[in-house]
Design a protein around this motif. Structure first.
Motif, PDB file in Angstrom:
ATOM      1  N   MET A 184      32.136 109.910 -58.823  1.00  0.00           N
ATOM      2  CA  MET A 184      32.140 110.241 -57.309  1.00  0.00           C
ATOM      3  C   MET A 184      30.998 111.091 -56.608  1.00  0.00           C
ATOM      4  N   GLN A 185      30.593 111.943 -57.611  1.00  0.00           N
ATOM      5  CA  GLN A 185      29.522 112.824 -57.227  1.00  0.00           C
ATOM      6  C   GLN A 185      28.197 112.460 -57.288  1.00  0.00           C
ATOM      7  N   LYS A 186      27.989 111.563 -58.337  1.00  0.00           N
ATOM      8  CA  LYS A 186      26.424 111.139 -58.321  1.00  0.00           C
ATOM      9  C   LYS A 186      25.930 110.021 -57.635  1.00  0.00           C
ATOM     10  N   ARG A 187      26.977 109.458 -56.553  1.00  0.00           N
ATOM     11  CA  ARG A 187      26.567 108.355 -55.631  1.00  0.00           C
ATOM     12  C   ARG A 187      25.401 108.550 -54.722  1.00  0.00           C
ATOM     13  N   PRO A 188      24.312 108.229 -54.552  1.00  0.00           N
ATOM     14  CA  PRO A 188      23.257 108.459 -53.634  1.00  0.00           C
ATOM     15  C   PRO A 188      23.908 108.500 -52.252  1.00  0.00           C
ATOM     16  N   ARG A 189      23.846 109.466 -51.349  1.00  0.00           N
ATOM     17  CA  ARG A 189      24.266 109.415 -49.914  1.00  0.00           C
ATOM     18  C   ARG A 189      23.853 108.156 -49.137  1.00  0.00           C
ATOM     19  N   SER A 190      22.597 107.678 -49.514  1.00  0.00           N
ATOM     20  CA  SER A 190      22.251 106.364 -48.967  1.00  0.00           C
ATOM     21  C   SER A 190      23.138 105.116 -49.366  1.00  0.00           C
ATOM     22  N   ARG A 191      23.784 105.263 -50.458  1.00  0.00           N
ATOM     23  CA  ARG A 191      24.855 104.236 -50.848  1.00  0.00           C
ATOM     24  C   ARG A 191      26.098 104.622 -50.944  1.00  0.00           C
ATOM     25  N   VAL A 192      26.747 105.345 -49.769  1.00  0.00           N
ATOM     26  CA  VAL A 192      28.075 105.959 -49.869  1.00  0.00           C
ATOM     27  C   VAL A 192      29.162 104.887 -49.425  1.00  0.00           C
ATOM     28  N   ILE A 193      28.486 103.735 -48.695  1.00  0.00           N
ATOM     29  CA  ILE A 193      29.340 102.382 -48.479  1.00  0.00           C
ATOM     30  C   ILE A 193      29.415 101.603 -49.685  1.00  0.00           C
ATOM     31  N   ALA A 194      30.529 101.384 -50.166  1.00  0.00           N
ATOM     32  CA  ALA A 194      30.857 100.861 -51.627  1.00  0.00           C
ATOM     33  C   ALA A 194      30.713  99.285 -51.472  1.00  0.00           C
ATOM     34  N   TYR A 195      31.373  98.795 -50.494  1.00  0.00           N
ATOM     35  CA  TYR A 195      31.544  97.608 -50.363  1.00  0.00           C
ATOM     36  C   TYR A 195      32.255  97.049 -49.082  1.00  0.00           C
ATOM     37  N   ALA A 196      32.330  95.745 -48.906  1.00  0.00           N
ATOM     38  CA  ALA A 196      33.283  95.468 -47.751  1.00  0.00           C
ATOM     39  C   ALA A 196      33.863  93.902 -48.131  1.00  0.00           C
ATOM     40  N   VAL A 197      34.825  93.732 -47.729  1.00  0.00           N
ATOM     41  CA  VAL A 197      35.802  92.700 -47.792  1.00  0.00           C
ATOM     42  C   VAL A 197      36.353  92.090 -46.382  1.00  0.00           C
ATOM     43  N   TYR A 198      36.481  90.754 -46.531  1.00  0.00           N
ATOM     44  CA  TYR A 198      36.937  90.142 -45.132  1.00  0.00           C
ATOM     45  C   TYR A 198      37.588  88.793 -45.537  1.00  0.00           C
ATOM     46  N   THR A 199      38.411  88.455 -44.383  1.00  0.00           N
ATOM     47  CA  THR A 199      39.082  87.079 -44.323  1.00  0.00           C
ATOM     48  C   THR A 199      38.915  86.748 -42.789  1.00  0.00           C
ATOM     49  N   HIS A 200      38.843  85.567 -42.493  1.00  0.00           N
ATOM     50  CA  HIS A 200      38.887  85.234 -41.153  1.00  0.00           C
ATOM     51  C   HIS A 200      39.730  83.650 -41.299  1.00  0.00           C
ATOM     52  N   ASP A 201      40.597  83.766 -40.030  1.00  0.00           N
ATOM     53  CA  ASP A 201      41.820  82.778 -39.893  1.00  0.00           C
ATOM     54  C   ASP A 201      42.130  82.757 -38.465  1.00  0.00           C
ATOM     55  N   ARG A 202      42.600  81.594 -38.002  1.00  0.00           N
ATOM     56  CA  ARG A 202      43.254  81.655 -36.778  1.00  0.00           C
ATOM     57  C   ARG A 202      42.467  82.374 -35.568  1.00  0.00           C
ATOM     58  N   GLY A 203      40.934  82.230 -35.738  1.00  0.00           N
ATOM     59  CA  GLY A 203      40.169  83.021 -34.765  1.00  0.00           C
ATOM     60  C   GLY A 203      40.298  84.427 -34.717  1.00  0.00           C
ATOM     61  N   VAL A 204      40.417  85.104 -35.813  1.00  0.00           N
ATOM     62  CA  VAL A 204      40.504  86.501 -36.280  1.00  0.00           C
ATOM     63  C   VAL A 204      39.642  86.649 -37.488  1.00  0.00           C
ATOM     64  N   LEU A 205      38.901  87.770 -37.133  1.00  0.00           N
ATOM     65  CA  LEU A 205      37.906  88.089 -38.319  1.00  0.00           C
ATOM     66  C   LEU A 205      38.303  89.814 -38.532  1.00  0.00           C
ATOM     67  N   LYS A 206      38.754  90.018 -39.865  1.00  0.00           N
ATOM     68  CA  LYS A 206      39.365  91.277 -40.441  1.00  0.00           C
ATOM     69  C   LYS A 206      38.442  91.713 -41.408  1.00  0.00           C
ATOM     70  N   MET A 207      38.073  92.830 -41.341  1.00  0.00           N
ATOM     71  CA  MET A 207      37.107  93.466 -42.458  1.00  0.00           C
ATOM     72  C   MET A 207      37.576  94.789 -42.702  1.00  0.00           C
ATOM     73  N   THR A 208      37.339  95.018 -44.071  1.00  0.00           N
ATOM     74  CA  THR A 208      37.729  96.432 -44.547  1.00  0.00           C
ATOM     75  C   THR A 208      36.249  96.951 -44.993  1.00  0.00           C
ATOM     76  N   THR A 209      35.840  98.289 -44.651  1.00  0.00           N
ATOM     77  CA  THR A 209      34.646  98.775 -45.379  1.00  0.00           C
ATOM     78  C   THR A 209      35.098  99.999 -46.206  1.00  0.00           C
ATOM     79  N   GLN A 210      34.883  99.905 -47.515  1.00  0.00           N
ATOM     80  CA  GLN A 210      35.288 101.123 -48.340  1.00  0.00           C
ATOM     81  C   GLN A 210      34.014 102.056 -48.624  1.00  0.00           C
ATOM     82  N   LEU A 211      34.394 103.417 -48.227  1.00  0.00           N
ATOM     83  CA  LEU A 211      33.367 104.212 -48.505  1.00  0.00           C
ATOM     84  C   LEU A 211      33.635 105.281 -49.714  1.00  0.00           C
ATOM     85  N   PHE A 212      32.699 105.722 -50.362  1.00  0.00           N
ATOM     86  CA  PHE A 212      32.944 106.952 -51.229  1.00  0.00           C
ATOM     87  C   PHE A 212      33.194 108.049 -50.301  1.00  0.00           C
TER      88      PHE A 212
END
Length: 650
Positions: free
Chosen positions: A70-98
């Motif tokens: 948790m503590q060694k992560r470079p502060r320039s890389r605190v966004i860990a990942y993003a996940v998404y789906t899209h269906d019926r005209g709606v895009l939904k996305m979660t961005t996960q941070l440290f």
């Protein structure tokens, strides 16, 4: 508030004044400033929950591995990942941070690249606890490939690609995975999976549960998982659903949101506070399409069961544990634990009692309505956490033989059969995880082989709890022979009396726990890949060992795989006859057949072409409905079984 000020003073002393000055304008508008408590989930149940990601997380002196991660992560890389789906005209996305420091920005910006330039389209606050940000974009055009970028101010960015819907392709591929234990020699890496998955290039990823095994520290667990799989998740839709270990329990029977009296969970309900459960579900499922019926359950816990269409394949996502009854106090104890049965002479009906729930009425209703709605769909699939049978004999070690494990969806049996009937009615294939043992099973409901096909993926990491399919008499099952190299295939009853036909199983090779840990090529961990061919209506199930190199050719799968079957095999009832041939004006309508005698909805399916002769499974009178995407128009009433042709204008 004074304690928060003191925390800031301590933090400022540890940080260079020049570095801190850059963030002073946002110091008092940070996510940390909005914390309600250092430990928002309390400490009354042992250690503070999520302690390495809440409060003064940077001062946490708990587990060394967690602290370092948790503590060694470079502060320039605190966004860990993003996940998404899209269906019926709606895009939904979660961005996960440290976890963030008090002086860091508290919002995330979403940008899309349009005509070669980045355009800001949304900005969202980071949610604490959990450190996630969530985006919802309406009127989404799913026909174009769109690069995206999420940014934490000028400090950190994460980029990926939003894929167009692959509606024009004949074959749609899904990779299916679960059980990502952190007890592994390469804790922060899953490079062998990333290499193979990039080679397979699935259209969608399905993580069926147990993304995290660290129970009291979900934020750490989901970040560890996210770092491992970020590279493959960022560029394609991802379905992620939590299971028992994700919510901090050894096993989980949700009982509609009640309160469990121990982490074992066998009384039913949730052991940890509802706010903790909500955080888990928010981080893992917010990006899924909106819930079919969002009405919360007990304790205000939400639901996420829904469906997602990818390239004309319609995936129902169900919560097969959330409404399920717990065994402790509901049925007689017939083993060392309330959920483990070892007495071979017990009455199977003694555990299948009135009032016991599996999916619950709400999800049965959902499956019934989903199965009749074919808008944008040519094939259907049901995704869940675990299997609708007990296809495991040996648990944990070769010496621990159980007759039945009530953690599986083979119990309660009535609920199991009701769920399988809904899956069968729309010729859906079932995919799941949880069991650590990969199998292909054809379910029997009233008789052998009359139900749908089901594929349970192997554990991603199988170092802790191996399982084996190992009939006590070491003999093949009954019924027509299953072609293939495996000896123990055919018709069997599981320990709950459910009829199953075993097509393939991927047993670990080692026979003791030490070898399971030490011999990485023999422990049967891996992943599934399923190919849906819309043109031929054929489905191919593949099962790849973790350390196989798929880039070197088509070989290397577990013995018994791949296996291909027709979509029609998901309804294995014996055909007794056919109704008159229907001729339609339009191509590929949806046809439904109802048995008037019993009122039973027999099936609903999208046909291929303009002609179709409905099958029936016994004598009687039948109602036929048809329509472009739903069975909305009455075709005939009281059509007796027999020959003839009926002209239909749909």
């Amino acid at each position: 508030m004074e304690s928060n000020k003191n925390s800031r003073r301590q933090f400022i002393k540890k940080t260079s004044s020049l570095a801190l000055a850059a963030y002073l304008p946002s110091l008092y508008a940070s996510a940390y400033d909005k914390m309600n408590a250092p430990f928002p989930f309390g400490t009354e149940r042992g250690k503070p929950l999520d302690a390495c990601a809440t409060g003064e997380w940077w001062n946490w002196k708990g587990d060394e591995q967690m602290s370092r991660f948790m503590q060694k992560r470079p502060r320039s890389r605190v966004i860990a990942y993003a996940v998404y789906t899209h269906d019926r005209g709606v895009l939904k996305m979660t961005t996960q941070l440290f976890p963030l420091y008090p002086n860091e920005p508290d919002t995330v910006t979403l940008e899309l690249k349009q005509k070669g330039k980045w355009k800001k389209v949304a900005k969202e606050k980071i949610v604490y606890p959990g450190w996630s940000a969530h985006f919802r974009i309406e009127k989404w055009d799913d026909t174009a490939e769109v690069p995206y970028r999420v940014s934490l101010g000028k400090q950190a960015t994460f980029e990926g690609t939003i894929r167009p819907d692959p509606i024009g392709r004949d074959e749609i591929k899904i990779a299916t995975m679960s059980c990502n234990s952190f007890r592994d020699e390469t804790v922060e890496e899953r490079q062998e999976y990333i290499r193979n998955l990039k080679f397979h290039d699935p259209d969608i990823l399905f993580f069926a549960g147990d993304q995290s095994y660290v129970h009291q520290y979900h934020t750490y667990g989901i970040l560890l998982f996210g770092v491992q799989f970020a590279e493959i998740m960022k560029d394609r839709p991802t379905i992620m659903i939590p299971d028992d270990h994700d919510v901090g329990q050894g096993n989980f029977w949700g009982a509609g949101g009640g309160v469990a009296d121990s982490p074992a969970g066998d009384t039913g309900g949730y052991y940890y506070p509802p706010e903790y459960v909500k955080m888990v579900e928010r981080c893992q499922t917010w990006h899924l399409p909106d819930a079919y019926d969002p009405t919360p359950i007990q304790q205000g816990i939400g639901v996420y069961y829904t469906n997602l269409k990818i390239g004309g394949v319609d995936f129902a996502i169900i919560e097969d544990r959330k409404f399920k009854s717990g065994p402790n106090g509901n049925i007689p104890k017939m083993g060392p634990r309330p959920d483990h049965i070892v007495d071979p002479s017990y009455d199977r009906k003694a555990v299948d009692l009135p009032g016991l729930e599996l999916l619950g009425e709400r999800q049965i209703k959902f499956l019934r309505e989903w199965g009749q709605d074919w808008q944008g769909a040519e094939m259907k699939v049901v995704l869940s956490q675990t299997a609708f049978c007990g296809a495991v004999h040996l648990h944990g070690t070769m010496e621990n033989r159980l007759l039945a494990d009530l953690d599986c969806n083979g119990w309660p049996q009535t609920g199991r059969n009701n769920a399988l009937r809904e899956i069968r009615r729309c010729l859906a294939t079932h995919l799941c995880g949880d069991q650590h043992l990969s199998v292909i099973v054809k379910h029997g409901i009233d008789t052998y082989r009359d139900g749908p096909m089901s594929f349970t993926n192997p554990a991603l990491v199988n170092t802790v709890y191996g399982r084996w399919w190992w009939p006590l008499d070491e003999k093949a099952g009954g019924g027509p022979k299953i072609d293939g190299p495996l000896p123990w295939t055919g018709d069997y009853e599981d320990g709950l009396g459910n009829k199953i036909t075993m097509y393939a199983y991927a047993n670990p090779a080692p026979k003791d726990a030490k070898e399971l840990r030490d011999n990485r090529n023999a422990r049967a961990d891996g992943y599934g890949l399923v190919r849906f061919n819309k043109k031929t209506r054929m489905i191919t199930l593949e099962c790849w060992p973790r350390f196989a190199d798929a880039t070197q050719g088509s070989g290397g799968q577990f013995a018994g795989w791949p296996r291909t079957f027709a979509m029609a095999e998901n309804d294995g009832r014996t055909v007794a006859g056919y109704l008159p041939t229907l001729k339609f004006v339009s191509e590929n309508p949806v046809v439904q057949v109802i048995d008037e005698t019993t009122g039973e909805l027999l099936y609903t399916e999208r046909i291929q072409g303009k002609e179709y002769r409905p099958r029936v499974f016994g004598d009687g009178s039948f109602t036929i409905k048809a329509g472009k995407d739903k069975p909305e128009n009455l075709v005939g009433i009281r059509i007796e079984k027999g020959d003839g042709t009926l002209e239909v204008k749909i």
